[in-house]
Design an enzyme around this catalytic site. Structure first.
Site, PDB file in Angstrom:
ATOM      1  N   ASP A 108      -3.254   4.067   3.876  1.00  0.00           N
ATOM      2  CA  ASP A 108      -3.057   2.578   4.106  1.00  0.00           C
ATOM      3  C   ASP A 108      -3.688   1.788   3.325  1.00  0.00           C
ATOM      4  OD1 ASP A 108      -4.585   3.949   6.079  1.00  0.00           O
ATOM      5  OD2 ASP A 108      -5.061   2.037   6.810  1.00  0.00           O
ATOM      6  N   ASN A 109      -5.115   2.497   2.625  1.00  0.00           N
ATOM      7  CA  ASN A 109      -6.096   1.667   2.053  1.00  0.00           C
ATOM      8  C   ASN A 109      -6.021   1.876   0.494  1.00  0.00           C
ATOM      9  OD1 ASN A 109      -7.109   0.502   4.387  1.00  0.00           O
ATOM     10  ND2 ASN A 109      -8.669   1.927   4.475  1.00  0.00           N
ATOM     11  N   ARG A 163       0.920  -1.262  -0.237  1.00  0.00           N
ATOM     12  CA  ARG A 163       0.187  -0.007   0.054  1.00  0.00           C
ATOM     13  C   ARG A 163       0.854   1.188   0.030  1.00  0.00           C
ATOM     14  NH1 ARG A 163      -4.209  -1.872   3.307  1.00  0.00           N
ATOM     15  NH2 ARG A 163      -4.121  -4.418   3.032  1.00  0.00           N
TER      16      ARG A 163
END
Ligand code: AMP
Ligand code: MG
Length: 522
Positions: A271-272, A201
């Site tokens: 982080d996504n 990510r």
């Protein structure tokens, strides 16, 4: 055909990158490492809910020994001896640096060579890892059904995404406070096995840069380029820039897809965001029903609506800027990074316009002005038109006159008759413009209809549909999971026997938890 359950691992990530020397599984900060070993928790009583036959077919795999596969994909047994692991990453959550996050409830159980690809198999909800912070590492059936069905649905919509291979209940009870109001409830635990060539990510790079771990940063960037962007060449500053440019371009394409199908991710923290430009981490996502650019399905984000539908393109740019900052230590030159970020805006605008033209059956040309699209969006919003139904019905072969166009609007609005009629003048103006543009198209209505139907899905996973599947599955009935899975394999096909899913959101779903709003509690 290869038997999945028998495949031997071909470690790629773990053989190239740095392991955390601490082997025990307890919550901690993990420095100077890309991943930590983490064993899955043995489930009490694993049971199949679903397996994606489409995934198996795409990779020419057979499940093999189903009992063994159940044990492997539920975390009860190691995948042919593979040492499972959790990845270290950080992230900006809701605009703020959150430090180390990491795979708090995802455990990579295998890296397999399949059809010339090295696929990483990851169990979500298989127990705590060094990155679990204060949480338990588990997942409930409700959120697992949503991740499972939506991953596969997105794939068949042609939107880049991680895949989902299987959905299994664990037989364990997991406690969740769904409304965050101090009323936790016992729910059924579940595990999804998701698959991608990489789960790296933006935050995987950010954590290393934030800690000044330049050597580990370089290792991760070089690894990513070598295995996932090999066409860019050997590591060097120009290659790093080319890498960043490619990630920017893929992310832009991804967001254009989301806007095309009306998908709202809901938690676009850094982080996504996947470095491959795939949709990753299906949490409180949702699908636009009445066209509302200000809508977010995520209750945690209701105040600022940072991740609302209309803001996704800007948020992606903001996230890419964080990635640029993380890569900076390897490039040490701000200007070219900024130039690439500037390009995003231009390319997004062009790409979005082109995509909207396609949805309307128009070819990209001078005469189709940006204001024409903006006016449409404005009308759709004010008239509360169901996005999916509108574009699909517009894709019909019938010659378009205002009368039939108006009946599409009356069928797809969430407003009452009078309120819709008040918007009629705006629609008349817009429609006149549209009709003229269509007439100038060099294609007959049958051809246009075919092209439009290829970009305007008939079926998407509306929140209420997922909720119906969840309600039944929680009572042990998986038939709706299966029905929706089958339906969403062919979202662009007419499937006349499935028309009951080609309808507006029902009234009962307006204010029901899970249908109109979702929390991060999963
Ligand atoms: P998300 O918002 O789902 O992307 O999660 C943000 C971070 O919280 C990630 O590092 C997740 O691994 C972690 N996380 C979310 N839910 C749990 C859980 N139930 N147990 C452990 N970690 C979790
Ligand atoms: Mg996440």
């Amino acid at each position: 055909m290869q038997q999945l359950s028998d495949l031997k691992s071909s470690p790629q990530f773990t053989s190239a990158l740095k392991i955390d020397l601490e082997k025990k599984n307890f919550t901690r900060q993990v420095n100077h490492a890309h991943f930590s070993l983490a064993e899955t928790k043995k489930p009490e009583d694993p049971k199949w809910v679903h397996i994606s036959s489409s995934f198996l077919k795409d990779y020419e795999l057979e499940g093999g020994d189903h009992e063994k596969l159940l044990r492997q994909l539920s975390g009860a047994e190691k995948f042919n001896g593979f040492e499972s692991y959790a990845m270290c990453y950080g992230g900006h959550q809701f605009g703020h640096w959150a430090g180390q996050l990491g795979d708090g409830r995802a455990i990579n159980i295998a890296e397999l060579e399949v059809n010339d690809k090295n696929l990483k198999f990851q169990l979500k909800g298989a127990g705590p890892t060094p990155y679990s912070r204060r949480a338990d590492g588990f997942a409930v059936l409700r959120s697992s059904i949503r991740e499972y069905l939506c991953s596969e649905a997105m794939h068949h919509l042609g939107v880049p995404t991680t895949r989902a291979l299987s959905l299994i209940t664990t037989g364990d009870i997991v406690s969740r406070d769904i409304l965050y109001n101090g009323n936790p409830k016992d729910e059924l635990g579940a595990v999804v096995c998701r698959v991608s060539e990489s789960f790296i990510r933006f935050g995987s790079f950010e954590i290393l840069a934030s800690r000044g771990e330049k050597e580990e940063l370089k290792q991760l960037v070089d690894y990513t380029i070598k295995h996932h962007f090999s066409e860019l060449g050997e590591p060097s500053k120009p290659t790093y820039l080319a890498f960043f440019k490619e990630v920017v371009s893929r992310t832009k394409d991804l967001i254009i897809h989301w806007q095309r199908v009306g998908f709202v991710h809901g938690v676009m923290n850094t982080d996504n965001l996947s470095i491959l430009g795939q949709t990753i981490d299906y949490g409180p996502y949702g699908w636009l029903e009445n066209f509302d650019p200000n809508w977010t399905p995520n209750t945690t984000d209701l105040e600022n609506k940072r991740y609302r539908f209309g803001r996704q393109p800007n948020v992606a740019l903001w996230n890419l800027t964080q990635l640029a900052n993380a890569l900076y230590p390897l490039i040490e030159d701000v200007e070219p990074l900024q130039e690439i970020l500037q390009e995003y805006k231009k390319e997004y605008t062009v790409g979005f316009h082109k995509m909207m033209c396609q949805k309307l059956g128009l070819t990209l040309r001078e005469e189709v002005k940006e204001e024409f699209i903006t006016q449409l969006e404005d009308n759709l919003e004010k008239s509360q038109i169901d996005m999916t139904l509108f574009f699909r019905k517009l894709s019909s072969e019938k010659a378009l006159d205002f009368e039939s166009f108006w009946s599409i609007l009356t069928e797809t609005t969430y407003l009452g008759d009078e309120e819709l009629t008040a918007e009629k003048v705006h629609w008349e103006m817009w429609f006149e413009n549209y009709r003229e543009l269509i007439q100038k198209e060099n294609c007959n209505s049958t051809e246009r209809s075919l092209k439009m139907k290829a970009v305007n899905p008939k079926y998407v996973l509306r929140n209420y549909m997922a909720q119906l599947a969840i309600d039944a599955a929680e009572k042990g009935d998986n038939t709706i999971v299966e029905e929706l899975y089958q339906l969403l394999l062919k979202p662009y096909d007419a499937q006349p026997e499935m028309e009951k899913w080609f309808v507006k959101r029902p009234q009962w779903a307006m204010n029901k938890v899970g249908c109109s709003m979702l929390s991060c509690s999963s």
